[in-house]
Design a protein around this motif. Structure first.
Motif, PDB file in Angstrom:
ATOM      1  N   GLN A 158     -12.962  -0.487   4.045  1.00  0.00           N
ATOM      2  CA  GLN A 158     -12.973   0.782   4.775  1.00  0.00           C
ATOM      3  C   GLN A 158     -11.907   0.764   5.866  1.00  0.00           C
ATOM      4  N   GLY A 159     -11.775  -0.366   6.548  1.00  0.00           N
ATOM      5  CA  GLY A 159     -10.749  -0.490   7.571  1.00  0.00           C
ATOM      6  C   GLY A 159      -9.347  -0.327   6.997  1.00  0.00           C
ATOM      7  N   ALA A 160      -9.126  -0.912   5.832  1.00  0.00           N
ATOM      8  CA  ALA A 160      -7.811  -0.793   5.177  1.00  0.00           C
ATOM      9  C   ALA A 160      -7.530   0.659   4.804  1.00  0.00           C
ATOM     10  N   LEU A 161      -8.563   1.332   4.314  1.00  0.00           N
ATOM     11  CA  LEU A 161      -8.420   2.734   3.916  1.00  0.00           C
ATOM     12  C   LEU A 161      -8.080   3.590   5.130  1.00  0.00           C
ATOM     13  N   GLY A 172       8.265  11.642  -5.423  1.00  0.00           N
ATOM     14  CA  GLY A 172       8.366  10.917  -4.148  1.00  0.00           C
ATOM     15  C   GLY A 172       7.076  10.883  -3.355  1.00  0.00           C
ATOM     16  N   VAL A 173       5.955  10.768  -4.064  1.00  0.00           N
ATOM     17  CA  VAL A 173       4.646  10.786  -3.408  1.00  0.00           C
ATOM     18  C   VAL A 173       4.236   9.360  -3.032  1.00  0.00           C
ATOM     19  N   THR A 174       3.634   9.200  -1.859  1.00  0.00           N
ATOM     20  CA  THR A 174       3.066   7.915  -1.452  1.00  0.00           C
ATOM     21  C   THR A 174       1.676   7.773  -2.069  1.00  0.00           C
ATOM     22  N   VAL A 175       1.379   6.570  -2.602  1.00  0.00           N
ATOM     23  CA  VAL A 175       0.085   6.356  -3.246  1.00  0.00           C
ATOM     24  C   VAL A 175      -0.729   5.318  -2.489  1.00  0.00           C
ATOM     25  N   ILE A 176      -2.001   5.633  -2.278  1.00  0.00           N
ATOM     26  CA  ILE A 176      -2.960   4.645  -1.792  1.00  0.00           C
ATOM     27  C   ILE A 176      -3.955   4.417  -2.913  1.00  0.00           C
TER      28      ILE A 176
END
Lengths: 408, 408
Positions: A114-117, A213-217
Motif C-alpha cells: 500500500q505504501g508503494a502504491l 507515452g503513458v506511465t504504468v503502475i
C-alpha cells in the motif's frame, strides 16, 4: 470529477474508508432489516488473510531479531531502504521478473505494498491528470487518484466471461489513452477477481503505453501465487516498454503472510523512484528499519514451502468456488492470489447490505463489490487465505443466509 | 507560492530531500574547494541520534516478540491501531499531557511521528490554504505544506536571544491569522533550536487560535526530555483551546530510541483523527502491527531510566555548547530534546557547503540550517544523542575545520 475548489471536508467524503476491509468493527448496523435467523458458526474474517492459518515464512522472526540487535545502522536506513537489503532484494526481484534492477537507482522499500502504491501515485499524478483505472480493481486505486486530485478514467474488464485472459477492454483502454490519460494503474493478478492478464493482453498493453507515452503502475502483489501452473507475464520485462515510464509494485504481505511487518517494494523508473523517495521522506521517512531485516526471508523460503502454500490455497479455492457455483452464483475460478469475487443473482439487497447482513447473520466479514467498481452492487469479495474447514463452513452459512434475501 | 498549474516535476523540485538528514550518502561532492587537511577521527552522524550509544527502552524487543507470536490479531489491526493498545496509550498520553483522551475517537497510531505529521497536514490542508510555519522549525513542515498545495506563511522566532521563552513573534502570528491562516503548525520543543515555549507564550497562542478559529498541529515529539527541570505547557490541556481544532503529535522515536519500530501518535480532535485514519487507509494501512506491540514499553520505562537518559544528554549538551561558545559561535542552550543549532560567525561558505565540508574534512554529518529556515545560511543542526566522548571529539574537529573558512 475534479473540483479545483473542493475543500478538505469534500475531499475526505470521497475517501470514506468505513466499508474498507478491516474496518468492519467501526460500522454501525442500526438500519438493517434482517430476514431469518442468525446461523451460528466460527467467525471468519474474509476481508484479509488469516496469518494464523497460513503462517509467516519460517525463520522470519529470527531475521527481525538480528536486525534489532544490529542496532543503529538497521534502525536508521536511507529513506529508500538499507543498502545491503536493497542489493539482495533487487537481485531477487530481478530474477523473479526477468529483468535487471539497479539496487541503487531502481528500487525502493516501502511501508507495505500500500505504501508503494501511495508513493507511486503521489510521484506521478497531480491536479487534473487523467488516470486509467480498471473496473473492477483494488478499492484504493480510485481513492488515491481522487486524493491526488487526478481524474479517474474507467476501463472495463469482462472478468466473468473469460478464463484464458483477464478480459480488459483494450479498445476502451486505447480510447482512454487517446483522450489524454497520463497514468495507467492496474493490478495483475486482478484484485478482486483473481484473473491473470494473458501474455497477449500484456503485449498489447505494452504497445499501447509505448505508443501514447503513458506511465504504468503495475501492482503485482499476488503474482507469486499462481494456480493450475498458469503462466504469468511481467510487463516490466517486455522489450517494448519504456523503462522510465514503469513502476512495478509488490510485497510479502499476502502469499508470504508478512503483512504484520509492513513491507513492500517499488521498482522500475529511476526518475519515479527518486520522487517516491522524496515523498517517503515526508510521509513516514522509511519502512520500519528493523522490519526491513525481515526481507531476508522473502524469495528465500524453505524448499517446498511455496509449493505447499499454493497447493493448500488451490484446494480451498476449489471448494469455495464449487459451493458458490452450485448455489447459482457467478464466480471466476481464481487464477492467482487468494480472492474470489462471487456475483449473487436476484437478491433484493445491495452489496453494502450484503456485507452488513453477513456480519450479523453469518458471522463473517466480506468486502462489498462497489469498493472495486461502481457497478458491482451484487458482488462481494472473499480472501480465502483462511483455515480450510472454517472457510467452507462460513461460505455455507453465507449461501444459506442470502437465500432469505432473494427476489420474488 | 502556490501554482495551480504546476506539474509533477515542478512539485517535486521543491521536495528535494538530498540535504535532509540521513540522505548524506546520496550527495555528490564534486564541486567543493577544500581548504586545509582532513582531521582524522571516529565518524559521528549528527543528523540523527545514535541508538547504539543510547539504547532502546529495555524489554521492548520482548514486547515485539509477544506481538509477533500473538499472530493475526496483532498483524491486522484497525487502521488507527490495535484497540487494547489504543486504550493503554490514550491513558498514558492523557496522564502525560493532563487531559482526557478517548481511545476510540481521539487517538491514532501512525508509522512514526513523521507519519502522524503527514496525516495531520493531509487531513487539514488543501489547495490554497494558508499555513503558519515558525522559522526556524522542522524541515519537513514547509515541504508538507507545499506537497498539499498550501501556502506557507512564515512567523519568526528570535531563538538566539531568549532563554525564558521561545521567542516567537506573537504579533506576526496574529497578523498571519488575520490574513486568513487556516492551520498553525509548530514544534514544541522547537526543532532545531531546543527552545521551549513559555506558559505565557502557550497561553497567548491558545487565545489567538481560539479568537481566529485556527486549527493547530502541535508537534511535541521531544517534550519528555526536559533539561534543568524546566516547565513545559501542553497546548491541548489549555482550557481556552477548542478540542475540535487541535491535534498533538508525539512518538517514541527520539528520547526513547524506538525509531527503528516506526511508531508515532496523533491525538485530539475526533473529526481530524477520523480523516487521518481515512488517509492512513490509502497511505500505508496502519503502523506495522507487530511494531505496535512495542508501545507497551512507552511511558512504562524502568524506574530511573528516563532520569538517567535526561542526565546523560544534559551532560553532552553542556560540553558541546561550551565548545561552540568558546569558539565564538552563537548557540542557544538546549532546553529540551537533543538538538543544538549553532550559528557560525564570519564564514565564507554557506550552510550547505559547511555540511559537505564537515563530511569531507571532519568526518561528521550535520544538517544545513536552511533546511529549517531560509535565512539560517550560517547555521547547522546537530543531534547530540551520541556517544559523549565521540561527540566532543567531533565538535572539536568541526570547530577546527571551519576555522579555515573564515572571512578575511
Amino acid at each position: 470529477m475534479t473540483d479545483k475548489n473542493s475543500n478538505i471536508e469534500e475531499l475526505f467524503m470521497k475517501l470514506n474508508a468505513d466499508n474498507a476491509p478491516g474496518q468492519e468493527s467501526r460500522q454501525k448496523n442500526n438500519e438493517l432489516k434482517l430476514i431469518g435467523d442468525k446461523i451460528e458458526g466460527e467467525y471468519v474474517d474474509f476481508s484479509h488473510g488469516d496469518v494464523d492459518a497460513h503462517k509467516p515464512i519460517p525463520g522470519v522472526l529470527d531475521h527481525y531479531i538480528d536486525g534489532f540487535n544490529t542496532g543503529g545502522s538497521q534502525a536508521y536506513t536511507e529513506y529508500r531502504g538499507q543498502a545491503e537489503l536493497l542489493k539482495e532484494t533487487a537481485e531477487k526481484l530481478g530474477s523473479f521478473t526477468g529483468t535487471h534492477i539497479s539496487p541503487e537507482d531502481e528500487l525502493i522499500i516501502t511501508p507495505g505494498t500500500q505504501g508503494a502504491l501511495f508513493l507511486a501515485l503521489g510521484a506521478t499524478v497531480t491536479f487534473g491528470d487523467k488516470v486509467a483505472i480498471v473496473e473492477p480493481d483494488y478499492f484504493a486505486n480510485r481513492k488515491l487518484v481522487h486524493f491526488f486530485r487526478g481524474e479517474v478514467v474507467p476501463v472495463q474488464m469482462d472478468y466473468l466471461n473469460h478464463d484464458d485472459k483477464a478480459g480488459i477492454d483494450l479498445s476502451e483502454l486505447e480510447q482512454a489513452f487517446k483522450n489524454g490519460v497520463k497514468v495507467f494503474l492496474f493490478s495483475n493478478p486482478n484484485n478482486p477477481s483473481g484473473a491473470i492478464y494473458s501474455s497477449e493482453e500484456i503485449n498489447q498493453i505494452a504497445e499501447l503505453v509505448s505508443k501514447y507515452g503513458v506511465t504504468v503502475i503495475a501492482d503485482e502483489l499476488y503474482s507469486r501465487q499462481l494456480f493450475d501452473n498458469r503462466e504469468y507475464t511481467h510487463l516490466i520485462a517486455h522489450p517494448g516498454v519504456d523503462r522510465n515510464k514503469i513502476i512495478t509494485i509488490i510485497g510479502p504481505s499476502k502469499t508470504e503472510s508478512l503483512s504484520g511487518f509492513r513491507l513492500g517494494a517499488g521498482f522500475g523508473s529511476s526518475e519515479i523512484i527518486d520522487r517516491m523517495e522524496q515523498l517517503q521522506a515526508i510521509v513516514s521517512l522509511r519502512a520500519s528499519g528493523y522490519s526491513q531485516a525481515a526481507l531476508k526471508s522473502w524469495f528465500s523460503e524453505p524448499e517446498g514451502w511455496m509449493a505447499e502454500r499454493i497447493e493448500s490455497h488451490q484446494a480451498i479455492r476449489d471448494d469455495l468456488v464449487t459451493l458458490f457455483r452450485d448455489a447459482g452464483y457467478k464466480v471466476r475460478l481464481t487464477e492467482a492470489g487468494s480472492y474470489v469475487f462471487p456475483q449473487a443473482q436476484n437478491l433484493s439487497i445491495d452489496d453494502v447490505q450484503i456485507a452488513k447482513i453477513l456480519r450479523e447473520q453469518a458471522n463473517v466479514a466480506v468486502t462489498p463489490g462497489t469498493e472495486f467498481a461502481p457497478y458491482c452492487t451484487d458482488s462481494f469479495r472473499l480472501n480465502f487465505s483462511q483455515d480450510h474447514g472454517k472457510a467452507v463452513d462460513a461460505v455455507k452459512r453465507i449461501i444459506k443466509v442470502l437465500e432469505n434475501y432473494k427476489n420474488g
